[in-house]
Write an enzyme that holds these catalytic residues in place. Sequence first.
Site, PDB file in Angstrom:
ATOM      1  N   LYS B  74       0.852  -1.189   0.000  1.00  0.00           N
ATOM      2  CA  LYS B  74       0.000   0.000   0.000  1.00  0.00           C
ATOM      3  C   LYS B  74       0.889   1.241   0.000  1.00  0.00           C
ATOM      4  O   LYS B  74       1.957   1.247   0.635  1.00  0.00           O
ATOM      5  CB  LYS B  74      -0.866  -0.060   1.260  1.00  0.00           C
ATOM      6  CG  LYS B  74      -1.977   0.976   1.356  1.00  0.00           C
ATOM      7  CD  LYS B  74      -2.826   0.699   2.606  1.00  0.00           C
ATOM      8  CE  LYS B  74      -3.962   1.687   2.786  1.00  0.00           C
ATOM      9  NZ  LYS B  74      -4.796   1.348   3.970  1.00  0.00           N
ATOM     10  N   SER B 149      -9.739   1.098   3.124  1.00  0.00           N
ATOM     11  CA  SER B 149      -8.905   1.942   2.287  1.00  0.00           C
ATOM     12  C   SER B 149      -7.844   1.169   1.499  1.00  0.00           C
ATOM     13  O   SER B 149      -7.319   1.686   0.524  1.00  0.00           O
ATOM     14  CB  SER B 149      -8.199   2.997   3.154  1.00  0.00           C
ATOM     15  OG  SER B 149      -7.298   2.374   4.058  1.00  0.00           O
ATOM     16  N   SER B 173      -9.643  -1.417   7.267  1.00  0.00           N
ATOM     17  CA  SER B 173      -9.095  -1.132   5.943  1.00  0.00           C
ATOM     18  C   SER B 173      -8.350  -2.285   5.269  1.00  0.00           C
ATOM     19  O   SER B 173      -8.022  -2.192   4.091  1.00  0.00           O
ATOM     20  CB  SER B 173      -8.188   0.091   5.989  1.00  0.00           C
ATOM     21  OG  SER B 173      -8.976   1.254   6.009  1.00  0.00           O
TER      22      SER B 173
END
Lengths: 476, 482
Positions: B74, B149, B173
């Site tokens: 990420k 996310s 997330s």
Amino acid sequence: MEYEVVIGLEIHVELATETKIFCDCTTAFGGEVNTHCCPICTGMPGTLPVMNEKVVEYAIRAGIALNCEIAHFSKMDRKNYFYPDLPKAYQVSQFDLPLCKNGYVDIEVDGKIKRIGITRIHMEEDAGKLIHDQWGTGSLIDYNRCGVPLIEIVSEPDIRSAEEAKAYVEKVRSIIQYIGASDCKMQEGSLRADVNLSVRPIGQEKFGTRTEMKNLNSFKSILRAAEHEQRRQISEIEHGNIIVQETRRWDDTKGKSYSMRSKEEAHDYRYFPEPDLVPIELTDEQISKIRKELPELPEDRVNKYINDYQLPEYDAKLLTVSKNISDFFEQAVTSGANPKKASNYIMGDLMKLMNQYDDEAIPFDGDKLAKLISLVEAGTISQNIASKVLSMMYETRKDPAAIVKEENLAVVNDESALSEMIENIIAQHTKSVNDYLGGNTKAIGFLIGQVMQKSKGKGNPQMISRLLEEKLNKLK
Amino acid sequence: MTIEQLHGKLISKEIKVEELVHQYYEKIEAKDKDISAYISLCKDNAMKNAVLIQERINQNKDITPLTGIPMAIKDNMCTKDSKTTCGSKMLENFEPPYNATVVEKLESSGSILLGKLNMDEFAMGGSTENSAFKKTKNPYDLSRVPGGSSGGSAACVAADMAVFTLGSDTGGSIRQPASFCGVVGLKPTYGTISRYGLVAFASSLDQIGPITKTVTDAGLVLNATAGKDKYDSTSSERNIADYNEYLKKDIKNIKLAVPRQYLASGISAEVKDSILNAINEYEKMGIVCEYVDLKLADYAIAAYYIISSAEASSNLARYDGIKYGYHSENYTNLIELYKNSRSEGFGAEVKRRIMLGTYALSSGYYDAYYKKALQVRTLIKNEFDKIFETYDGIIGPTAPTTAYKIGEKSEDPLEMYLGDVYTVSVNIAGLPAISIPCGFDSHHLPVGLQIIGKAFDERKILQIAYAYEQQSSFQGLIKEAK
């Protein structure tokens, strides 16, 4: 109307750890701008603080030496505000659970002892420094100081005069130096004080509205700023004005203070617990270990000087005000100097020199003073010359024997050379000679002085007076 | 293929690291124009590393289960001298001067970083629609969100554009996008994986974790990334040698709790059915599943949004346009520089959270909001502790729905926040939880089953998850993704 001043002080002290509070960067003063920093102390995204354990230890030492309770559980908090010298836009500090609280320190003003309460001592990180205007177009930032560990020592509003304020800061500074928690060099900003001051009519219990003057970094400016602010507030009140709660900036060169911001514009710091650090939990054992290992405090040294070195109390107290001076004195004594003689040189010539050069420490070691004293004791130089040598030592840091040799300052023991000078003086000062011969024996003092001057202070005084008496007696 | 399978092929030299990495870049080339999981690729570096790692394999030196495995992370984990954007215009050109601890650890494990993955800006959101750069699509249905996310991280694994990825989980997330994309997502106990180098959203809740194709793979990635870090004071001293230790142990004595509140209102009927089926499967294995009350679940979202926004308001204050990141050209003084850089550099959701958090910490409101939320946090922890006195795990849905359409909820932040209802309390209590695929809805969209464990009991939730995975038909679910 008669007024009373009420003062509380916040003292910020940079701790003497080798590395910063949350990273491995050096805390050394100076250095090329932005060389003592790393991703952590410049608050780069993703970095985390890790508490330097030495910081906690030094803060506990300060707490113990200032008679505080040490918390078994305390934590760090974030104080949020925007400023370019604060790269994370928050300062890691302590809010509701400081490491130390409820302490005190005793100060002496005009021979009277007074106890000043200490509300709390907490740990925090220092910010960077803005460098203004050098390039004309704006300001630049030096992050070297960012993350240098500080303790903030907050006093109770127990102080009642500018002199007391100064004495309090002196005492706290001395104690912090003794315990080795900081060098407290005010010129380098490693000790700064904020003065909170209000006035009230004598007899009134309620405090007046206070103002705050921040970042005073010399005893002189603390004294002057407090005296000035006291006068300003009284004058405002006498003129029917009210005092506004505000921060004021003290301009030491102009000897005036200026309003910076009022309470209405005050920050809301939005304190909350720093989630990146774990709470500080201390056991009784950990605290008592630090207590046991605490270095000697000024009071301990005063007692030692009176009892072991037979110094007068006055000397003992004056020598121990500053740890630098006290350490210097002890070096001299350890190197063989007579304590009272060493004390006299320090309280006299050396303190004068320190004032003259505005120094916080004597620029050479105490063993050199011991050497100087032994030169005097051996009769190699006179008392007067010793003072001269001392000021040369102060300037050049050279060994006293070397100075005596280079400058040719040794006592003149040459009888024939001194005899010649004496004969000249007798010839020039017939009035004094006649006075002496006429029975005024005191006149010899003047003549000895003249010979001494002629020998540029180097003549052996005993020899001069013996030769002079012999020669004068021959004239009878 | 899984980490386990590829590891076998790499060690037997059936395939070379360079070939494998090359294959993955070809897949990315082919698929990512539709899915948009990646923000940046580091092909040159990856190909260079592939040669070095092949050398290690040839010499049979320092080989770990991740050696030679292509992966991606990420874009909120710092990679030295290469862009780390956090999905924000604010950090569009930001190149950190250091590596995150997880990046260092993955590097020393010998895995190969392919690139950095899309995310909601600063990890705030549940659909990856808040990225300043692109919208990632769900590989099962390109008109739908991948969750968030860590939407890029989940979509990437689902579309097999990396063997595994790392995500971060502050309120769900990792787990929610894993659920939406039909992959395995593990949020470890707070403190298991170092946060050093993870750009902070909410420091007391953030935790890095793996997104993988199988439960075993999740354990392998955890093995490589967990452990005490001297740069993170909140990282745990616990030293667990193998998180997969319990996988094959007998499951018979395990007791599971099912919170009634998790299956009551707000959940879609189809998700509920899948969860009830999963419970049924566990019971068939001889595991006791009992309904319990998690009464404070209702307060978890409120407490979560106060605590996380408060911390975020402080964590994101450093983006002031001065030292790095977006710098407004439009200012005449310092305050304007701050205001305009932040107004222009941050997206709407980030601003909303900063305002919410700033308000909650303001003097006069602190006690009513922040302090109260901390009290609720303690109560929620206690409630979980109580359940774990009797049960080994808590099971239920990961999210109330399956993946929704792009744009469907983005205009209504409150509805979006409600999607976190089953995940946030896990972060609030600092517990470990895993989401594994447990079925499809009628649109053929994956449903996720969440298994929550007690603190530092990852080995047990992996065991519980593995038992389900072995008997279910959903292992290798990803094959069906586009």
